[in-house]
Design an enzyme around this catalytic site. Structure first.
Site, mmCIF file in Angstrom:
data_model
loop_
_atom_site.group_PDB
_atom_site.id
_atom_site.type_symbol
_atom_site.label_atom_id
_atom_site.label_comp_id
_atom_site.label_asym_id
_atom_site.label_seq_id
_atom_site.Cartn_x
_atom_site.Cartn_y
_atom_site.Cartn_z
ATOM 1 C CB THR A 83 41.760 43.964 45.076
ATOM 2 O OG1 THR A 83 40.308 43.349 45.358
ATOM 3 C CG2 THR A 83 42.849 43.623 45.286
ATOM 4 C CB VAL A 84 42.698 47.893 41.185
ATOM 5 C CG1 VAL A 84 43.397 48.728 40.750
ATOM 6 C CG2 VAL A 84 42.537 46.495 40.968
ATOM 7 C CB ALA A 94 55.324 63.373 39.840
ATOM 8 C CE LYS A 139 40.116 42.911 33.556
ATOM 9 N NZ LYS A 139 40.726 42.723 34.254
ATOM 10 C CB VAL A 159 46.989 45.480 29.233
ATOM 11 C CG1 VAL A 159 47.132 43.824 28.411
ATOM 12 C CG2 VAL A 159 45.699 45.628 28.630
ATOM 13 N N GLY A 189 48.787 43.907 34.867
ATOM 14 C CA GLY A 189 48.636 44.222 35.725
ATOM 15 C C GLY A 189 49.583 45.539 35.584
ATOM 16 C CE LYS A 224 43.014 41.598 31.603
ATOM 17 N NZ LYS A 224 44.007 40.093 32.173
#
EC number: 1.1.1.3
Lengths: 437, 437
Positions: free
Chosen positions: B15-16, B35, B107, B134, B136, B207
């Protein structure tokens, strides 16, 4: 090899200047660990000569000539804390031209001349740190610039003026009148002797200008915003709003519209009492930022004061000590020095709270509602209240979403009716901050 | 001269990983502006081979061998998103050894092995970005590391597990039982099939370990914390707490004590219903940080999800693209690789909420209050409630501040009394977060 210390000069030794100096002295050891270099408070300039051995600093630290600091080749960063927009501008431009980084807490200056100052910083390849310019010690600038860098910002809502928030909180929780609450704010040092900038929304507009410019990547002039202060808010409005389940906040709003232009306003606004921003009270500030990926994030804390604001100044100093050598023009706020245009409030649809004072006699309600109807404004709820003035009635209306331009012209007409006693009060209602763009 | 793009490899395409990739693709232009360099999603590794042309990426982007990414000299940053603590540890250590910067959302890994990983990063002069580990997308790591750099952190309170918060919110607002709320959380994807880490407080402990270590500048092992989950919380507790003006939250607490050692716990805790953290509900996270100069600041937002967490990963990537060349070891979390000791809960004084189920007959109250009194625990309020079980009575007690050790031993004795039916439930009460150190 021991690195040479990173030397700081402060120009302006008022509340924030003193707070910044205190922190630099007290936290020196911890900051050296965090920045990788010793940070030394080297010089302080102020027009006053009676500062003596304040904070135990030797007399050699103080000068009345800020140029002595700017032209001292051993100084790495100059912190501008004189306020105002004339000398302050010189301090920053001369600092940049001398090849040094600048840090400032001056929101008025950035809102007025930010595009020029940041363009000059780019030219000189130097930074302007301004975390302290908005919301004191709350790291909202850093969050916008860096923490939310993965997001396109869609909207932000901010309670960014502690004085106005304190006054509205006092009115709400202690049932004070606006005048009494202002007096209390002045007694406690939350409001200046001349509170104009705070209560007229100008200070909020400066800050929202900075936040919106960062959020949307272009410079927006606060003079283009829709700005209303809190001077017309009566304790009646606070009470009626509460009866309807709302709290009145001086809310800065910046919403990007599909046109590519944002709508930006500062105005007392009704928000639902169970909204988390409604719990940001007294001298606290709160900013609610929506990113396209992260959704809604909220940042709160004390928005002002020598030490909270000083701690933000110091966070910029630590940042520059760490990254100054690496910093490139891409961190500058307004890369092109020009300003973006905003959507007029006339084009915005909103629900409104309207309070009218009229003669308490037959036919009045028909006249008023007739005018509203003729302007296409439909009433969601209506309450008639007794007035303390004999013969008057107070009418409190909540409208359905209506074009703001129509509400304005309808109320202009209502104000001219022979049945109304006072100018109508109208306040925008925002029912769901989470749903706004 | 055009700079060469900054190339990113992602290891783990769950998912991430997917959220991060989507953001890198969608926001490429804006990020390049921010950037100062083009950020290119170069390679993705995952054990699954059926990812096909996901997101329109060519098949050449995918590999099943994460070492192909780590050993590719053109890759600048490797993002570890495989989870767990075995392969993930190899990904990060090999990345650092290959001279690349690492970014992780892991984490558990940082809480388990953070001191070793950060020591290695220092050795290799490379960064580990962990904003995503921590809360999101809420930039709480960056706020602690940089935004609050002017402050010594005194305490922090965090609702850092969205699953537990969702369950407690469902129980409170929809009167569900714990079981039903958990099931609903699983149905909506807020809880895993095996929710142990979330509901037992372990994920929160990971966390809080990271936040406390950053806040206090030393590595604290979560195994040393006082950890309670929410499995023993009944809907009765939620209701009685509410009657008493409180809300139950799974609260991480880290308070520096005058001894120089912090007290750190994760436990369901009663906080006043008008406290701003009480308004952080459902899948939202909230962290309340107190600095010695700024006072209290609060950060809230969605604590999990592919896109919110991905946006935090991306903020680290942007940070490294900007500052990677400048970054020094002073930004590492645990400079010495060892861990600090914490104060035991036995030494802490606190008010407690206690719920007892006893036989509804004469003399019961005398026995129970006798035991409490003998242990030096004084009762602030006491309510006797009817039970749905015939013959039982429920007794709800609020104590004055008492030594936690005494409360525990008193309840051990109460549990052994022949008049009690079930094990006593005890929950800490924190009345004023603002007053805690």
């Amino acid at each position: 090899m021991k690195k040479k210390p990173f030397r700081i000069g402060i120009v302006g030794f008022g509340t924030v200047g003193r707070g910044t100096a205190q922190i630099l002295l007290l936290e020196r050891e911890r900051m050296a660990r965090q920045a990788g270099v010793d940070i030394e408070l080297a010089r302080i300039a102020d027009v006053r000569t009676d500062l003596g051995d304040t904070l135990g600093l030797g007399p050699g630290v103080f000068t009345t000539d800020f140029r002595a600091i700017i032209n001292d080749p051993s100084i790495d960063v100059v912190v501008e804390l004189v306020g105002g927009t004339t000398i302050a501008a010189s301090v920053i431009t001369e600092t940049l031209k001398a090849g040094k980084h600048a840090v400032t807490a001056n929101k008025a200056l950035l809102a007025e001349q930010g595009n020029l100052l940041f363009a000059m910083a780019r030219e000189q390849e130097r930074m302007i740190g301004f975390e302290a310019a908005v919301c004191g010690g709350i790291p909202v600038i850093r969050s916008l610039r860096e923490g939310l860098a993965g997001n396109t910002i869609q909207s932000l809502f901010g309670i960014v003026n502690g004085t106005a928030n304190f006054i509205l909180s006092k009115m709400r929780f202690e049932k004070l009148t606006f005048k009494a609450a202002l007096k209390e704010a002045q007694r406690l040092g939350f409001a200046e002797a001349d509170p104009t900038f705070d209560i007229k929304g100008i200070d909020s507009a400066h800050k929202i200008s900075i936040l919106a410019s960062l959020a949307f990547g272009q410079f927006y002039r606060y003079q283009d915003f829709h700005i209303e202060g809190i001077t017309a808010i009566s304790d009646l409005d606070i009470t009626y709003a509460e009866e309807m389940g709302y709290v009145i906040k001086l809310l800065g709003v910046a919403i990007m519209t599909p046109s590519g232009r944002p709508f930006i306003s500062i105005a007392p606004t009704l928000i639902p009492a169970d909204e988390i921003l409604a719990a940001v009270n007294y001298e606290y500030n709160g900013v609610f930022i929506k990113g396209n990926f992260v959704g809604h994030t909220l940042y709160t804390g004390k928005g002002a004061g020598g030490l909270p604001t000083g701690s933000a100044v110091v966070s910029d100093i630590v940042h520059i000590a760490r990254y100054g050598a690496c910093e490139k023009d891409y961190l500058l706020m307004y890369p092109d020095g020009v300003h973006g245009s905003v959507v007029s409030i006339d084009e915005i649809e909103a629900e409104y709270y309207i309070r009218l004072t009229a003669f308490d006699k037959p036919g009045v309600m028909a006249k008023i509602s007739g005018v509203l109807g003729a302007h296409g404004i439909s009433i969601a709820t209506l309450m008639q209240k007794e007035s303390t003035v004999k013969g008057d009635a107070i009418i409190v209306i909540k409208t359905h979403a209506s074009l703001s331009r129509n509400v304005r012209s309808a109320l202009d007409e209502v104000n001219r009716l022979d049945v109304t006693v006072e100018k109508a009060v109208k306040l925008r209602i925002i029912n769901d901050l989470y749903k706004q763009q």
